[in-house]
Design an enzyme around this catalytic site. Sequence first.
Site, mmCIF file in Angstrom:
data_model
loop_
_atom_site.group_PDB
_atom_site.id
_atom_site.type_symbol
_atom_site.label_atom_id
_atom_site.label_comp_id
_atom_site.label_asym_id
_atom_site.label_seq_id
_atom_site.Cartn_x
_atom_site.Cartn_y
_atom_site.Cartn_z
ATOM 1 N N LYS A 167 7.758 1.502 -23.002
ATOM 2 C CA LYS A 167 6.674 2.480 -23.093
ATOM 3 C C LYS A 167 6.739 3.428 -21.906
ATOM 4 C CE LYS A 167 2.516 2.551 -21.690
ATOM 5 N NZ LYS A 167 2.596 3.988 -21.373
ATOM 6 N N PRO A 168 7.209 4.661 -22.121
ATOM 7 C CA PRO A 168 7.238 5.624 -21.011
ATOM 8 C C PRO A 168 5.820 6.096 -20.676
ATOM 9 C CG PRO A 168 7.908 6.688 -23.073
ATOM 10 C CD PRO A 168 7.691 5.233 -23.392
ATOM 11 N N SER A 219 1.417 2.600 -10.512
ATOM 12 C CA SER A 219 0.554 2.546 -9.332
ATOM 13 C C SER A 219 0.074 1.114 -9.067
ATOM 14 C CB SER A 219 -0.656 3.449 -9.550
ATOM 15 O OG SER A 219 -1.397 2.962 -10.649
ATOM 16 N N ALA A 221 -2.963 0.257 -8.524
ATOM 17 C CA ALA A 221 -4.204 0.005 -9.284
ATOM 18 C C ALA A 221 -3.869 -0.498 -10.685
ATOM 19 C CB ALA A 221 -5.026 1.293 -9.359
ATOM 20 N N THR A 222 -2.915 0.141 -11.360
ATOM 21 C CA THR A 222 -2.562 -0.308 -12.715
ATOM 22 C C THR A 222 -1.813 -1.642 -12.642
ATOM 23 O OG1 THR A 222 -2.348 2.022 -13.309
ATOM 24 C CG2 THR A 222 -1.566 0.440 -14.918
ATOM 25 N N GLU A 240 6.692 -3.070 -9.755
ATOM 26 C CA GLU A 240 7.186 -2.113 -8.754
ATOM 27 C C GLU A 240 6.093 -1.073 -8.590
ATOM 28 O OE1 GLU A 240 9.603 -2.759 -7.030
ATOM 29 O OE2 GLU A 240 10.959 -4.008 -8.208
ATOM 30 N N CYS A 274 8.456 6.652 -5.118
ATOM 31 C CA CYS A 274 7.722 5.525 -4.537
ATOM 32 C C CYS A 274 8.182 5.287 -3.108
ATOM 33 C CB CYS A 274 7.900 4.281 -5.381
ATOM 34 S SG CYS A 274 9.616 3.860 -5.698
HETATM 35 P P1 NAD Z 1 0.293 4.594 -13.477
HETATM 36 O O1 NAD Z 1 0.029 3.245 -12.928
HETATM 37 O O2 NAD Z 1 -0.841 5.493 -13.730
HETATM 38 O O3 NAD Z 1 1.098 4.499 -14.861
HETATM 39 C C1 NAD Z 1 2.304 3.788 -14.982
HETATM 40 C C2 NAD Z 1 2.472 3.328 -16.419
HETATM 41 O O4 NAD Z 1 1.463 2.372 -16.738
HETATM 42 C C3 NAD Z 1 2.325 4.433 -17.465
HETATM 43 O O5 NAD Z 1 3.294 4.233 -18.460
HETATM 44 C C4 NAD Z 1 0.925 4.186 -18.005
HETATM 45 O O6 NAD Z 1 0.741 4.690 -19.317
HETATM 46 C C5 NAD Z 1 0.855 2.688 -17.985
HETATM 47 N N1 NAD Z 1 -0.478 2.102 -18.003
HETATM 48 C C6 NAD Z 1 -1.681 2.706 -17.816
HETATM 49 N N2 NAD Z 1 -2.676 1.792 -17.900
HETATM 50 C C7 NAD Z 1 -2.094 0.592 -18.147
HETATM 51 C C8 NAD Z 1 -2.586 -0.734 -18.299
HETATM 52 N N3 NAD Z 1 -3.888 -1.017 -18.225
HETATM 53 N N4 NAD Z 1 -1.699 -1.721 -18.515
HETATM 54 C C9 NAD Z 1 -0.379 -1.468 -18.563
HETATM 55 N N5 NAD Z 1 0.150 -0.228 -18.422
HETATM 56 C C10 NAD Z 1 -0.705 0.788 -18.213
HETATM 57 O O7 NAD Z 1 1.342 5.229 -12.468
HETATM 58 P P2 NAD Z 1 1.910 6.713 -12.453
HETATM 59 O O8 NAD Z 1 0.828 7.605 -11.976
HETATM 60 O O9 NAD Z 1 2.574 6.972 -13.750
HETATM 61 O O10 NAD Z 1 3.065 6.596 -11.350
HETATM 62 C C11 NAD Z 1 2.885 6.845 -9.999
HETATM 63 C C12 NAD Z 1 2.870 5.560 -9.227
HETATM 64 O O11 NAD Z 1 4.028 4.776 -9.531
HETATM 65 C C13 NAD Z 1 2.915 5.755 -7.723
HETATM 66 O O12 NAD Z 1 1.984 4.912 -7.125
HETATM 67 C C14 NAD Z 1 4.326 5.357 -7.349
HETATM 68 O O13 NAD Z 1 4.476 4.936 -6.015
HETATM 69 C C15 NAD Z 1 4.585 4.272 -8.317
HETATM 70 N N6 NAD Z 1 6.030 4.043 -8.473
HETATM 71 C C16 NAD Z 1 6.566 2.899 -7.967
HETATM 72 C C17 NAD Z 1 7.937 2.681 -8.039
HETATM 73 C C18 NAD Z 1 8.545 1.428 -7.469
HETATM 74 O O14 NAD Z 1 9.671 1.118 -7.830
HETATM 75 N N7 NAD Z 1 7.864 0.693 -6.601
HETATM 76 C C19 NAD Z 1 8.759 3.626 -8.628
HETATM 77 C C20 NAD Z 1 8.188 4.782 -9.147
HETATM 78 C C21 NAD Z 1 6.811 4.975 -9.070
#
Ligand code: NAD
Length: 466
Positions: A167-168, A219, A221-222, A240, A274
Amino acid sequence: MHYQSLINGVLNDGVLKLDVVNPATEQVFATAARADEALLNEAVAAAKNAFPAWSRTSADDRRAKVLALGQAIEQNADEFARLLTMEQGKPITLARQEVAWAAGMFKFFASMSVSDVVLKESSRGRVIQQHKPLGVVAAIAAWNYPLHILSMKLAPALMVGNTVVAKPAPTTPLSALLFAKLAAQIVPPGVINVIVDNNDLGEVLTNHPDVAKVAFTGSTATGKKVMSSAASSLKRITLELGGNDAAIVLDDADPKVVAPKIFRLAFTNSGQICLAIKRLYVPSSLYDAICDELVKEAEKTVIGDGLDDKTTLGPVQNRQQFERVKALLADAKANGRVIAGGDVGEGKGYFIPASLVRDISDSARLVREEQFGPVLPILRYDDLDDAVRRANDSEFGLGGSVWTANPARGFEVAARLEVGTAWVNNHIDVRADVPFGGAKQSGVGVELGQDGLEEYTQATVIYATA
Ligand code: NAD
């Protein structure tokens, strides 16, 4: 142009169309097939049905398919790169690099394997450890490196015999859907399924009783929500998550040497990495010199549409993130001194210039929170122990770096950082054969390397008495 999802080997129009916006123009340029809960359940059922046969194929058969997936990305590299720039915003050269990395992930994991390990052997018998696939893996990605993140999960998951529902992120679904179209020609039905939601199906997927593992990038939070819903059936999880990486410059560093590198490692992909440098700690003796050198780098950036070859800094990926970074910048102006960028234009596109903020307080939001955008706070220190303490004073622990003319001294300081990965005179650089993961609230588990591969397996021990 409409991009279809992939469920059980069949391309699917979805129940609704999701608009995809180019962040450089704010125009809708394509639509994606959006799933509902019923389609998600179909995708999980297809992956579950495909698992027994796929997991029993020989490792060499799977190796060939995983390799073919990488080759398919390579053969369509131009289309992938253009699509990535249009949906994500990154400069086309960075998009080409992401495509190459994604193809490289499949090639790398196609060369890996899990073997039985004899833990003990005696006249009484043998104790053997095996690594078995888990079942259906849910691969959930963030929007900053949509294709690369997907590849980091799919390649190892498939190689060891799992099936996948991917799921992107809703704002960057197209590169994943182009991949799905190619994958449909390569793997048996149900082995790879790709669905798109509008941020409404993640919880259903991570709660699903037929999902054995969740591989999540997003993130913090998620990530906490994922951990909580995965608890329903004690799923395996790899998280991650976010970071707020500190880079510490030591007093022996040459500003002209380190500043251009630090700038690149903070602002690549408009800071939306990240593992980007997100806080910079500089000794008082070098503070003005480093600030001046960084300003020179900021002045060289060419901001614009990533499809233009001259662009070095693209837009922020989506409206929500754009508003968030602008709010952090406004707060930083009140708590520090902006020495580059800082003003966001009124035109179309989520553009924020490369912005540097000096003399900013440790308590400013830009220092405490993950900005995930092109704004870097530069903090002054007088005592190295104090700098290390402040760098570690964060709920995050993804990466960190030390910049110095003395690598041995750098190593000592790097070893004191509370992070998953630390560098001396570098940052971001992650290799396919080296495990990568976050400390503290930056993650659980690792990806990449042999350790990352084994995270997609269940270790089983067999006591074979003679
Ligand atoms: P996000 O947490 O808002 O979304 C990530 C994914 O989770 C999306 O596909 C989203 O649709 C899905 N999602 C939303 N609610 C969900 C739920 N309740 N359960 C499961 N999945 C759910 O993050 P974002 O804004 O897309 O990405 C930015 C964040 O990602 C930044 O904090 C960044 O640091 C982090 N990130 C981490 C890494 C790493 O390898 N550590 C790499 C890239 C990005």
